[in-house]
Design a protein around this motif. Structure first.
Motif: not given
Ligand SMILES: Nc1ncnc2c1ncn2[C@@H]1O[C@H](COP(=O)(O)OP(=O)(O)O)[C@@H](O)[C@H]1O
Ligand SMILES: [Mg+2]
Length: 900
Positions: A21, A36, A130, A132, A147, A149, A153, A198, A201, A230-232, A313, A324-325
């Motif tokens: 990541k 971000p 966040a 991550r 996903g 680990q 947020l 990070q 957002v 949020l994208g969770e 993402e 974000l990814q």
């Molecule tokens: N800096 C951020 N701001 C807002 N949402 C975030 C941020 N970082 C991650 N997220 C949200 O959390 C979700 C999961 O985070 P992520 O670290 O990518 O976990 P995974 O490895 O399970 O995908 C992301 O898809 C995003 O929607």
């Protein structure tokens, strides 16, 4: 700083220290995309934490689970290990760097929606971040690993940050992640974890984006999934998303589906929570067309930057998108066009059949083959008809082999059909007398030697010495020789058929008593070319076992390497050169003899001579002791046949006996001849393919196509003008300059894409689709109805017997090695090359084929039930599914799970 890196300091080659990541985010920052702000705690920090708390040994103790470990064992081990992390203390060096970097992050004013939700003053120094996980395991790219680990947020304050980091580290040891790694053979001491910190957002909308269409594989489309908040909840699958397909080049929305979005993830005081979406927004589209275009624009840039399709993402706040990814999409299918649904015919006054030579063309045709075969087949059929019926029984345009949605059809103009039907007696006479180079005599004395001569005359010069023009002529001449030969062979098929039917009728009516074997048993145990090929391969395996070390070396070398080495002449690195030399020589003799067996007449498909993988896979079966001995099987069948014949002869009245003997001999001679004749249809194919590949190589060097194999995807006109322009000359060829990619690369990719879409279609057996006509002709067609529903599939019972076993659906020779002994072989069609698989199959089921096809003959030879010509088997049956094959009734029943 030793433990913290800025995003801009890492890139795609830093997975080992930054995790997948983190490395991806660094790459995005370098490419100038809106990421971000934040930083990365690298894997050295993880190592220091483990070292300073003396956890390494204890982790290994818990993590070293035996292969037999249960889910509970993994959970227990995980709880112990995560306990160790929770009890550890953060080393000062890391803590100091973390605090520092955290406080340099500005409170998230620019990343939150409006002044209202800006943190209260006292908290302003505590930006929301966040935290991550970013793991380093090699196949991070694989979707199943994503996903695994934890990610936290909306973390606020340095202490909470520290705690979240430790939680992330310990999430490397969830029971799920541990079980996954042990399955994939990743050792527990190999894994590390980096952590991305990070700025949050505070997204009003978020989601995912694929820069290719995962359903069709199309790289020219971008697919966006979007939800509120949020994208969770999107990545966890808690909410269904709006799905938008965007054209990558123009940003135009191609299609959209707006979901009922029930929940959304929002900030809690700390962390996040899920809440219901307000009624007014549940059915409202998250992104309008303009927003989708903007986001897709980022997607296209990212895909270009990574030079591969990406899984992204994203989040949006106040109309601004943040990335974000990004990671590569794994297992993306090759791009496929639309599946055709319109089967209107090109010339209305005629009938179109998927029969005869088309049985050897189960897939859509490659463009070059389609262009060449149409003329070739009409020429050879016209010649045959002229010989059979006298001159001008057919007129120009009366018949042909056009392709509809890529699929070959025999076309007869209606008027010509009527004319021919009036002349049938003449055809029958010609066949029986062996006139017109037809029938068995015509095949043996005329057609076969003639075909051999054409192939030999074109083999005289090495292909590398032929001019472009000569290569083109050679391809046409060989293809024509092949179709003329096929046409002649077709005249043998009715003879074999009628002899078999005549014998069977007589036997069933006047001879057969209770306890007597069925009629086909009298035709078993004879030699024919496919059987000889099978025995030769079996003998080759037996010979390999007598050379010390050879069998093991073959089994230990991947089939692909063996095949490539055989064709290129360079020994495979995996094998001892001495052993290889002995093997290569013997196997080449086999290929010289049997390497022209065609799986599919379209020359885009390899033949064993240029890709012997299917033969090698079969040979490996024999070496492992699977598959039974064809010599023994044949001897048994012959013995049973002779015993039954004797019993019957001894009890028959002399008058009857002489008829019985005459019919029996006729049928016994005719059936193997048909097999011999069919087995040589591809005699010219190895040379034809060598010529085409030579043309391809020259055209690729000239800059016309990207890959030599692309030659099959050219239209005939393109190929011949390229030759005319001297692009395929043997010496000092012309070349195209000034183009930044091969001139026809895009056209080729486009045609391949269309072809893949066409392959997903079910070609009707007869066109136009006239119900009453189809019903009345159904018995003559090699494939059953396309619209079979329910649990029972009907086809033609081609070999008696009943078997219930798991199915193995095979698309082609490339799948041969998947077959396990005892499974039911399910395929679109089986050609002679499939014969060896019958030895390990418990039954055979096909889409195309009838009681007289190759498949049914071999199935009877092997004594296994066969249901052929079901039309739908490969579509309706899945590998592993339990099915019941009833060769007598001609049915295949899908057994629901739990019933045996
Ligand atoms: N800096 C951020 N701001 C807002 N949402 C975030 C941020 N970082 C991650 N997220 C949200 O959390 C979700 C999961 O985070 P992520 O670290 O990518 O976990 P995974 O490895 O399970 O995908 C992301 O898809 C995003 O929607
Ligand atoms: Mg993610």
């Amino acid at each position: 700083m030793g433990y913290i890196d800025d995003f801009s300091e890492v890139g795609r080659n830093d997975v080992a220290t930054a995790g997948g990541k983190g490395a991806g985010l660094g790459e995005l920052v370098r490419a100038g995309l809106p990421v971000p702000p934040g930083f990365l705690l690298n894997t050295a920090a993880y190592e220091l934490f483990v070292r300073s708390n003396e956890l390494a040994e204890r982790i290994q103790e818990y993590a070293a689970l035996p292969p037999s470990a249960s889910a509970k064992d993994y959970e227990d081990a995980s709880a112990q290990i995560r306990g160790l992390f929770a009890g550890g203390t953060m080393p000062d060096a890391i803590a100091a760097e973390l605090r520092d970097a955290y406080h340099q992050l500005r409170p998230g004013t620019e990343l939150s929606p409006g002044t209202d939700s800006r943190p209260a003053l006292g908290e302003a120094a505590e930006p929301a971040v966040a935290v991550r996980s970013s793991a380093t395991a090699e196949d991070l790219a694989s979707a199943s690993f994503a996903g695994q680990q934890d990610t936290y947020l909306n973390v606020r304050g340095a202490d909470a940050l520290m705690e979240s980091v430790i939680h992330c580290w310990s999430s490397l040891w969830t029971s799920r992640a541990m079980a996954y790694r042990s399955r994939e053979g990743i050792r527990p001491d190999q894994v590390r974890l980096a952590v991305v910190v990070q700025q949050m957002v505070d997204a009003d909308a978020a989601g995912v984006m694929f820069t290719a269409n995962p359903a069709t594989g199309r790289r020219d489309q971008i697919v966006i999934g979007a939800a509120w908040g949020l994208g969770e909840s999107v990545v966890s699958g808690a909410v269904s998303t709006d799905d938008i397909v965007v054209d990558a080049a123009t940003g135009t929305v191609v299609s959209r589906r707006t979901a009922d979005k029930e929940v959304m993830t929002v900030y809690a005081g700390r962390g996040t929570r899920e809440e219901p979406v307000p009624v007014s927004r549940r059915h409202q589209p998250v992104l309008d067309d303009a927003a989708a275009a903007t986001l897709a624009g980022y997607g296209a840039r990212i895909a270009r930057h990574f030079a591969s399709p990406q899984d992204i993402e994203w989040g949006r706040v106040r109309g601004e998108f943040f990335i974000l990814q990004s990671r590569p999409i794994t297992a993306l299918p090759e791009p496929a066009g639309e599946t055709p649904r319109d089967w209107s015919v090109p010339y209305p006054k005629g009938l179109y059949f998927r029969a005869s030579i088309v049985e050897q063309l189960p897939d859509p045709l490659s463009p070059l083959f389609a262009d060449l075969i149409d003329g070739s087949v009409s020429r050879s059929l016209n010649a045959l008809m002229d010989e059979a019926f006298g001159k001008s029984s057919l007129r120009t345009g009366d018949l042909g082999l056009p392709a509809i949605n890529g699929y070959a059809y025999y076309y007869y103009r209606t008027a010509a059909l009527w004319r021919l039907m009036g002349k049938t007696p003449a055809l029958v006479r010609a066949l029986i007398r062996g006139e017109a180079h037809m029938g068995v005599q015509g095949w043996r004395d005329y057609s076969h030697p003639r075909y051999v001569r054409v192939v030999e005359s074109w083999s005289a010069k090495p292909v590398a010495d032929l001019t472009g023009q000569e290569l083109l002529e050679g391809v046409s001449a060989l293809l024509d020789a092949g179709t003329v030969y096929y046409t002649a062979v077709q005249s043998i098929i009715p003879i074999a058929t009628s002899s078999e039917l005549a014998f069977q009728k007589f036997y069933d009516k006047f001879v057969r008593q209770d306890g007597d074997p069925p009629a086909p048993a009298f035709l078993l145990g004879y030699d024919s070319e496919p059987i000889r090929a099978e025995k030769a391969l079996f003998d080759l395996a037996a010979w390999s076992r007598t050379v010390p070390g050879l069998a093991a070396a073959i089994l230990g070398t991947p089939t692909k390497s063996l095949a490539r080495a055989q064709v290129s002449g360079t020994p495979p690195v995996e094998m001892d050169p001495g052993l290889w030399g002995q093997w290569e020589h013997r196997f080449q003799l086999h290929l010289d003899h049997f390497g022209h067996t065609v799986y599919n007449l379209d020359f885009v498909n390899p033949v064993p001579a240029d890709d012997p993988s299917p033969l090698l896979d079969t040979l490996k079966f024999y070496l492992r002791g699977q598959g039974n001995d064809p010599h023994r099987r044949q001897a048994l069948a012959a013995g049973r046949r002779e015993d039954s014949t004797e019993t019957i002869l001894s009890r028959l009245h002399p008058a009857r006996r002489s008829v019985f003997v005459r019919l029996l001999r006729w049928a016994q001679e005719a059936a193997p001849i048909r097999e011999d004749a069919l087995a040589d249809v591809g005699l010219g194919w190895p040379l034809m393919r060598r010529m085409l590949r030579e043309l391809g190589q020259r055209l690729a060097a000239a800059g016309l196509i990207a890959d030599p194999g692309d030659v099959f995807w050219l239209r005939h006109g393109e190929l011949s003008s390229a030759v005319e322009f001297g692009l395929a000359a043997a010496s000092s060829p012309a070349a195209i300059t000034g183009a930044d990619q091969p001139v026809l690369a895009e056209a080729v990719a486009e045609r391949q894409m269309r072809w893949r879409g066409q392959r997903n279609a079910s070609a009707p057996q007869m066109l136009p689709e006239i119900r009453w006509l189809q019903r009345s002709l159904a018995g003559m067609m090699p494939e059953g109805s396309q619209d079979q529903e329910g649990n029972t599939i009907k086809g033609v019972g081609a070999s008696q017997g009943r078997v219930s076993a798991p199915a193995r659906v095979l698309a082609g020779p490339e799948d041969f090695s998947r077959m396990q002994p005892g499974e039911v072989l399910v395929a679109r069609i089986t050609t002679p090359a499939w014969t060896p698989l019958f030895a390990m199959a418990s039954a055979v089921v096909t889409d195309v084929g009838g009681p007289l096809s190759h498949g049914s003959i071999v199935a009877r030879e092997y004594g296994i039930p066969a249901v052929l010509g079901t039309g739908v088997a490969t579509r309706r049956i899945a590998s592993g599914q339990q099915i019941e094959v009833d060769g007598g009734a001609g049915t295949v029943t899908l057994v629901p799970p739990g019933r045996d």
